[in-house]
Design a protein around this motif. Structure first.
Motif, PDB file in Angstrom:
ATOM      1  N   ALA A  21       0.872  -1.177   0.000  1.00 38.46           N
ATOM      2  CA  ALA A  21       0.000   0.000   0.000  1.00 38.46           C
ATOM      3  C   ALA A  21       0.902   1.219   0.000  1.00 38.46           C
ATOM      4  CB  ALA A  21      -0.892   0.003   1.234  1.00 38.46           C
ATOM      5  N   LEU A  22       0.742   2.073  -0.975  1.00 45.43           N
ATOM      6  CA  LEU A  22       1.513   3.315  -1.070  1.00 45.43           C
ATOM      7  C   LEU A  22       0.601   4.489  -0.733  1.00 45.43           C
ATOM      8  CD1 LEU A  22       3.257   2.639  -4.482  1.00 45.43           C
ATOM      9  CD2 LEU A  22       4.354   2.568  -2.232  1.00 45.43           C
ATOM     10  N   PHE A  23       1.099   5.385   0.072  1.00 47.28           N
ATOM     11  CA  PHE A  23       0.369   6.600   0.427  1.00 47.28           C
ATOM     12  C   PHE A  23       1.084   7.767  -0.245  1.00 47.28           C
ATOM     13  CE2 PHE A  23      -0.302   3.468   3.729  1.00 47.28           C
ATOM     14  CZ  PHE A  23      -1.680   3.479   3.856  1.00 47.28           C
ATOM     15  N   PRO A  24       0.745   8.056  -1.519  1.00 42.10           N
ATOM     16  CA  PRO A  24       1.512   9.014  -2.316  1.00 42.10           C
ATOM     17  C   PRO A  24       1.461  10.452  -1.814  1.00 42.10           C
ATOM     18  CG  PRO A  24      -0.458   8.333  -3.482  1.00 42.10           C
ATOM     19  CD  PRO A  24      -0.359   7.474  -2.271  1.00 42.10           C
ATOM     20  N   TYR A  25       0.506  10.787  -0.976  1.00 40.52           N
ATOM     21  CA  TYR A  25       0.409  12.160  -0.471  1.00 40.52           C
ATOM     22  C   TYR A  25       0.789  12.235   0.997  1.00 40.52           C
ATOM     23  CZ  TYR A  25      -1.849  12.602  -4.929  1.00 40.52           C
ATOM     24  OH  TYR A  25      -2.100  12.565  -6.276  1.00 40.52           O
ATOM     25  N   MET A  26       1.509  11.204   1.478  1.00 40.98           N
ATOM     26  CA  MET A  26       1.961  11.153   2.862  1.00 40.98           C
ATOM     27  C   MET A  26       3.486  10.976   2.847  1.00 40.98           C
ATOM     28  SD  MET A  26       0.646   8.532   5.854  1.00 40.98           S
ATOM     29  CE  MET A  26      -1.081   8.737   5.403  1.00 40.98           C
ATOM     30  N   PRO A  27       4.240  12.098   2.802  1.00 38.72           N
ATOM     31  CA  PRO A  27       5.699  11.988   2.763  1.00 38.72           C
ATOM     32  C   PRO A  27       6.227  11.203   3.964  1.00 38.72           C
ATOM     33  CG  PRO A  27       5.000  14.270   2.474  1.00 38.72           C
ATOM     34  CD  PRO A  27       3.792  13.477   2.864  1.00 38.72           C
ATOM     35  N   TRP A  28       7.285  10.432   3.737  1.00 35.79           N
ATOM     36  CA  TRP A  28       7.893   9.648   4.804  1.00 35.79           C
ATOM     37  C   TRP A  28       8.796  10.510   5.674  1.00 35.79           C
ATOM     38  CZ3 TRP A  28       7.227   5.290   7.271  1.00 35.79           C
ATOM     39  CH2 TRP A  28       8.248   4.786   8.068  1.00 35.79           C
ATOM     40  N   ASN A  29       9.462  11.488   5.045  1.00 40.15           N
ATOM     41  CA  ASN A  29      10.398  12.316   5.797  1.00 40.15           C
ATOM     42  C   ASN A  29      10.311  13.777   5.363  1.00 40.15           C
ATOM     43  OD1 ASN A  29      11.879  12.567   3.374  1.00 40.15           O
ATOM     44  ND2 ASN A  29      13.054  10.740   3.828  1.00 40.15           N
ATOM     45  N   ALA A  30      11.055  14.616   6.042  1.00 41.59           N
ATOM     46  CA  ALA A  30      11.034  16.055   5.751  1.00 41.59           C
ATOM     47  C   ALA A  30      11.648  16.379   4.395  1.00 41.59           C
ATOM     48  CB  ALA A  30      11.758  16.813   6.846  1.00 41.59           C
ATOM     49  N   GLY A  32      11.042  14.830   1.665  1.00 44.15           N
ATOM     50  CA  GLY A  32      10.003  14.664   0.653  1.00 44.15           C
ATOM     51  C   GLY A  32      10.392  13.799  -0.515  1.00 44.15           C
ATOM     52  N   ASN A  33      11.435  12.971  -0.366  1.00 42.84           N
ATOM     53  CA  ASN A  33      11.876  12.145  -1.490  1.00 42.84           C
ATOM     54  C   ASN A  33      11.358  10.715  -1.420  1.00 42.84           C
ATOM     55  OD1 ASN A  33      13.401  11.362   0.654  1.00 42.84           O
ATOM     56  ND2 ASN A  33      15.376  11.701  -0.307  1.00 42.84           N
ATOM     57  N   SER A  34      10.518  10.415  -0.461  1.00 43.78           N
ATOM     58  CA  SER A  34       9.894   9.099  -0.378  1.00 43.78           C
ATOM     59  C   SER A  34       8.514   9.237   0.261  1.00 43.78           C
ATOM     60  CB  SER A  34      10.765   8.121   0.418  1.00 43.78           C
ATOM     61  OG  SER A  34      11.004   8.617   1.717  1.00 43.78           O
ATOM     62  N   VAL A  35       7.691   8.234   0.024  1.00 44.70           N
ATOM     63  CA  VAL A  35       6.337   8.250   0.569  1.00 44.70           C
ATOM     64  C   VAL A  35       6.203   7.154   1.622  1.00 44.70           C
ATOM     65  CG1 VAL A  35       5.334   9.177  -1.556  1.00 44.70           C
ATOM     66  CG2 VAL A  35       5.391   6.686  -1.195  1.00 44.70           C
ATOM     67  N   THR A  36       5.141   7.227   2.392  1.00 44.91           N
ATOM     68  CA  THR A  36       4.852   6.192   3.374  1.00 44.91           C
ATOM     69  C   THR A  36       4.250   4.989   2.657  1.00 44.91           C
ATOM     70  OG1 THR A  36       4.475   7.856   5.073  1.00 44.91           O
ATOM     71  CG2 THR A  36       3.501   5.682   5.453  1.00 44.91           C
ATOM     72  N   SER A  37       4.656   3.808   3.092  1.00 44.86           N
ATOM     73  CA  SER A  37       4.098   2.581   2.541  1.00 44.86           C
ATOM     74  C   SER A  37       3.745   1.639   3.687  1.00 44.86           C
ATOM     75  CB  SER A  37       5.090   1.901   1.598  1.00 44.86           C
ATOM     76  OG  SER A  37       6.193   1.381   2.323  1.00 44.86           O
ATOM     77  N   TYR A  38       3.016   0.589   3.347  1.00 43.51           N
ATOM     78  CA  TYR A  38       2.620  -0.395   4.355  1.00 43.51           C
ATOM     79  C   TYR A  38       2.514  -1.757   3.681  1.00 43.51           C
ATOM     80  CZ  TYR A  38       0.196  -2.354   8.414  1.00 43.51           C
ATOM     81  OH  TYR A  38      -0.132  -3.090   9.526  1.00 43.51           O
ATOM     82  N   MET A  39       3.106  -2.768   4.339  1.00 49.39           N
ATOM     83  CA  MET A  39       3.005  -4.151   3.884  1.00 49.39           C
ATOM     84  C   MET A  39       2.746  -5.035   5.098  1.00 49.39           C
ATOM     85  SD  MET A  39       6.105  -4.437   1.083  1.00 49.39           S
ATOM     86  CE  MET A  39       5.649  -6.073   0.532  1.00 49.39           C
ATOM     87  N   HIS A  40       2.242  -6.257   4.862  1.00 50.42           N
ATOM     88  CA  HIS A  40       2.023  -7.192   5.964  1.00 50.42           C
ATOM     89  C   HIS A  40       3.321  -7.363   6.758  1.00 50.42           C
ATOM     90  CE1 HIS A  40      -2.005  -8.429   4.934  1.00 50.42           C
ATOM     91  NE2 HIS A  40      -1.648  -8.861   3.745  1.00 50.42           N
ATOM     92  N   THR A  41       4.407  -7.663   6.056  1.00 53.98           N
ATOM     93  CA  THR A  41       5.701  -7.849   6.690  1.00 53.98           C
ATOM     94  C   THR A  41       6.423  -6.509   6.712  1.00 53.98           C
ATOM     95  OG1 THR A  41       5.807 -10.066   5.782  1.00 53.98           O
ATOM     96  CG2 THR A  41       7.871  -9.124   6.584  1.00 53.98           C
ATOM     97  N   GLY A  42       6.824  -6.073   7.871  1.00 52.91           N
ATOM     98  CA  GLY A  42       7.537  -4.806   7.979  1.00 52.91           C
ATOM     99  C   GLY A  42       6.639  -3.632   8.281  1.00 52.91           C
TER     100      GLY A  42
END
Length: 91
Positions: A21-30, A32-42
């Motif tokens: 699952a990719l959250f394209p409008y939810m930056p992972w860090n300040a 802004g070069n990556s987005v938040t993601s979610y997987m069963h593992t990790g």
């Protein structure tokens, strides 16, 4: 009364079968070069949106059903599912 804002998500499937699952409008860090993601593992992690899109295919409803249920169980109760998105950053 305004409604709760929807969280936009894109489900993709890797060749090996894992769904992300990719959250394209939810930056992972300040930066802004990556987005938040979610997987069963990790579970939550940073993801290179363009890289994941290039290396995966859209997941079907059946393929992402379990991951969607898991997301809802951890508090994502207002998801809006997209096929693809344009993140706010420029990689």
């Amino acid at each position: 009364m305004a409604g709760k804002r929807q969280t936009r998500v894109v489900f993709r499937r890797f060749k090996e079968g894992d769904v992300i699952a990719l959250f394209p409008y939810m930056p992972w860090n300040a930066h802004g070069n990556s987005v938040t993601s979610y997987m069963h593992t990790g579970q939550h992690a940073a993801a290179d949106y363009a890289g994941v899109i290039a290396g995966t295919r859209p997941a079907t409803e059946e393929e992402y059903r379990e991951l969607l249920a898991e997301l809802k169980s951890v508090g994502y109760d207002n998801l809006y599912i997209l096929r693809r998105a344009t993140p706010k950053f420029n990689p």
